[in-house]
Design a protein around this motif. Structure first.
Motif, PDB file in Angstrom:
ATOM      1  N   LYS A   1      30.167  48.865  45.342  1.00 56.35           N
ATOM      2  CA  LYS A   1      31.137  48.059  46.339  1.00 56.35           C
ATOM      3  C   LYS A   1      31.459  46.768  45.630  1.00 56.35           C
ATOM      4  CE  LYS A   1      30.499  45.850  50.876  1.00 56.35           C
ATOM      5  NZ  LYS A   1      29.863  45.603  52.029  1.00 56.35           N
ATOM      6  N   GLN A   2      30.205  46.265  44.876  1.00 58.12           N
ATOM      7  CA  GLN A   2      30.581  44.813  44.347  1.00 58.12           C
ATOM      8  C   GLN A   2      31.546  44.834  43.080  1.00 58.12           C
ATOM      9  OE1 GLN A   2      27.021  43.391  42.519  1.00 58.12           O
ATOM     10  NE2 GLN A   2      27.615  41.472  42.041  1.00 58.12           N
TER      11      GLN A   2
ATOM     12  N   PRO B   1      27.044  50.557  32.757  1.00 54.72           N
ATOM     13  CA  PRO B   1      26.884  50.676  31.091  1.00 54.72           C
ATOM     14  C   PRO B   1      26.250  49.412  30.371  1.00 54.72           C
ATOM     15  CG  PRO B   1      29.182  50.378  31.727  1.00 54.72           C
ATOM     16  CD  PRO B   1      28.491  50.283  32.996  1.00 54.72           C
ATOM     17  N   GLU B   2      25.963  49.917  29.286  1.00 61.76           N
ATOM     18  CA  GLU B   2      25.233  48.457  28.640  1.00 61.76           C
ATOM     19  C   GLU B   2      26.512  48.047  27.729  1.00 61.76           C
ATOM     20  OE1 GLU B   2      21.361  48.845  26.308  1.00 61.76           O
ATOM     21  OE2 GLU B   2      21.806  50.985  26.660  1.00 61.76           O
TER      22      GLU B   2
ATOM     23  N   PHE C   1      40.359  40.150  35.317  1.00 61.82           N
ATOM     24  CA  PHE C   1      39.373  40.915  35.931  1.00 61.82           C
ATOM     25  C   PHE C   1      38.212  41.103  34.844  1.00 61.82           C
ATOM     26  CE2 PHE C   1      38.005  45.300  35.520  1.00 61.82           C
ATOM     27  CZ  PHE C   1      36.838  45.494  36.361  1.00 61.82           C
ATOM     28  N   MET C   2      38.557  41.478  33.489  1.00 56.24           N
ATOM     29  CA  MET C   2      37.662  42.035  32.610  1.00 56.24           C
ATOM     30  C   MET C   2      36.933  40.544  32.225  1.00 56.24           C
ATOM     31  SD  MET C   2      40.100  44.537  29.909  1.00 56.24           S
ATOM     32  CE  MET C   2      38.909  44.859  28.935  1.00 56.24           C
ATOM     33  N   LYS C   3      37.433  39.594  31.909  1.00 55.62           N
ATOM     34  CA  LYS C   3      36.698  38.378  31.661  1.00 55.62           C
ATOM     35  C   LYS C   3      35.785  37.843  32.843  1.00 55.62           C
ATOM     36  CE  LYS C   3      37.559  33.593  30.250  1.00 55.62           C
ATOM     37  NZ  LYS C   3      38.552  32.419  29.532  1.00 55.62           N
ATOM     38  N   SER C   4      36.118  38.371  34.261  1.00 59.04           N
ATOM     39  CA  SER C   4      35.457  37.933  35.142  1.00 59.04           C
ATOM     40  C   SER C   4      34.012  38.789  35.265  1.00 59.04           C
ATOM     41  CB  SER C   4      35.822  37.929  36.591  1.00 59.04           C
ATOM     42  OG  SER C   4      36.295  39.386  36.805  1.00 59.04           O
TER      43      SER C   4
ATOM     44  N   GLU D   1      30.602  37.279  35.525  1.00 54.74           N
ATOM     45  CA  GLU D   1      30.132  37.244  36.962  1.00 54.74           C
ATOM     46  C   GLU D   1      29.006  38.405  37.166  1.00 54.74           C
ATOM     47  OE1 GLU D   1      33.227  37.108  39.886  1.00 54.74           O
ATOM     48  OE2 GLU D   1      34.260  35.379  38.616  1.00 54.74           O
ATOM     49  N   LEU D   2      29.162  39.471  36.417  1.00 53.45           N
ATOM     50  CA  LEU D   2      28.594  40.801  36.434  1.00 53.45           C
ATOM     51  C   LEU D   2      27.694  41.034  35.425  1.00 53.45           C
ATOM     52  CD1 LEU D   2      30.992  42.967  38.260  1.00 53.45           C
ATOM     53  CD2 LEU D   2      29.282  41.341  39.320  1.00 53.45           C
TER      54      LEU D   2
END
Length: 302
Positions: free
Chosen positions: A184-185, A221-222, A244-247, A251-252
């Motif tokens: 969901k995140q 994934p690692e 998105f990839m940068k975020s 962020e994640l």
């Protein structure tokens, strides 16, 4: 201890092949190392820890001698082609790295070797303390399934499955129940929550690539490996994907290694590694697009 880790008596701190070694003049009480992680304890009980994924000659890492190398040769004798020539590199956790180079520079070969999709001719490939170059095909498949995520130029979505089913497919194949809170995140981060019931042919190219990126992240994934992920997208969709990839790194706390020929795409990364003729030519930290273009131009003119 100083002799073992090749440290001089002067106070200093340095990175060597993915390890953070601190020597501030205090007595080092214990030091325990392996590729990808080093714990050092000083007399004031401070700890430093550094994780990494890297390639090279594993025999040197316990002494941190630095004679790391990775070679990949296709063909034999007079028809042989050296794709990677004595390459040494490490990648730190929670970092977005772009690998660049002209066609034939070895960038895709490097990515494929790191990801366990191709085997090196010599040298070793480490994920933390594990040498994955020694694993058999079944073991490599498990590593790729459990530790790696993949985003390719082709979306590779299953046309008969919905977006949500595509995202959770890796966990289903592994016989595990997806962590739906994490999914969901991820879905919220890639902004495809209103498209989960749609099949791939009902999605735009940018939406399909975001679903593919979400699928790569769904198993936590690692490392996420991305091979020209924005290559088939228009400029608007490409920017959305790169943002998105940068975020997801910031962020994640994900780790992304991306191959690209595009200086604009590379400018979203924290680090850009340049290859030329199968060797690392430069390693840029937080470069902007102009700096990347200048470096590419300089390497082309050499």
């Amino acid at each position: 201890i100083r002799d073992r880790f090749m440290l001089s008596p002067q106070p200093h701190s340095l990175f060597v092949f993915g390890f953070l070694i601190s020597n501030d003049g205090n007595t080092i009480i214990t030091a325990r190392s392996g590729w990808g992680v080093l714990y050092v304890k000083t007399s004031d009980n401070n700890y430093w820890t550094y994780f990494g994924i890297g390639i090279g000659n594993g025999a040197s890492y316990t002494s941190l001698a630095g004679n790391a190398n990775l070679t990949k040769v296709y063909g034999e004798k007079e028809t042989s082609v050296v794709a990677l020539d004595d390459v040494s590199v490490e990648f730190s956790e929670n970092e977005f790295t772009a690998i660049m180079g002209a066609s034939g520079s070895g960038k895709s070969t490097l990515l494929h070797c790191l990801a366990g999709l191709d085997r090196p001719t010599s040298g070793q490939i480490f994920l933390r303390e594990q040498d994955i170059s020694t694993l058999n095909d079944k073991q490599l498949t498990k590593i790729r399934r459990d530790s790696f995520g993949f985003v390719f130029q082709a979306f590779n979505l299953i046309p008969t499955l919905t977006a949500e089913e595509n995202i959770t497919l890796p966990a289903s194949i592994a016989g595990r129940k997806p962590d739906m809170e994490w999914v969901k995140q991820v879905v919220e981060t890639v902004d495809i929550g209103d498209r989960l019931t749609h099949r791939p042919n009902e999605l735009s190219g940018g939406q399909q690539q975001r679903v593919a990126a979400a699928r790569a992240m769904a198993t936590k994934p690692e490392v996420i490996f991305a091979d020209e992920p924005s290559g088939n997208l228009d400029s608007k969709s490409s920017k959305e994907l790169l943002v998105f990839m940068k975020s997801v790194v910031e962020e994640l706390n994900q780790t992304i290694i991306m191959v690209t020929h595009d200086p604009y795409a590379a400018s979203f990364a924290n680090r850009v590694v340049m290859l030329k003729d199968g060797r690392i030519a430069s390693d840029l930290k937080k470069p902007n697009q102009e700096e990347i273009v200048a470096e590419v131009t300089a390497l082309t003119n050499i």
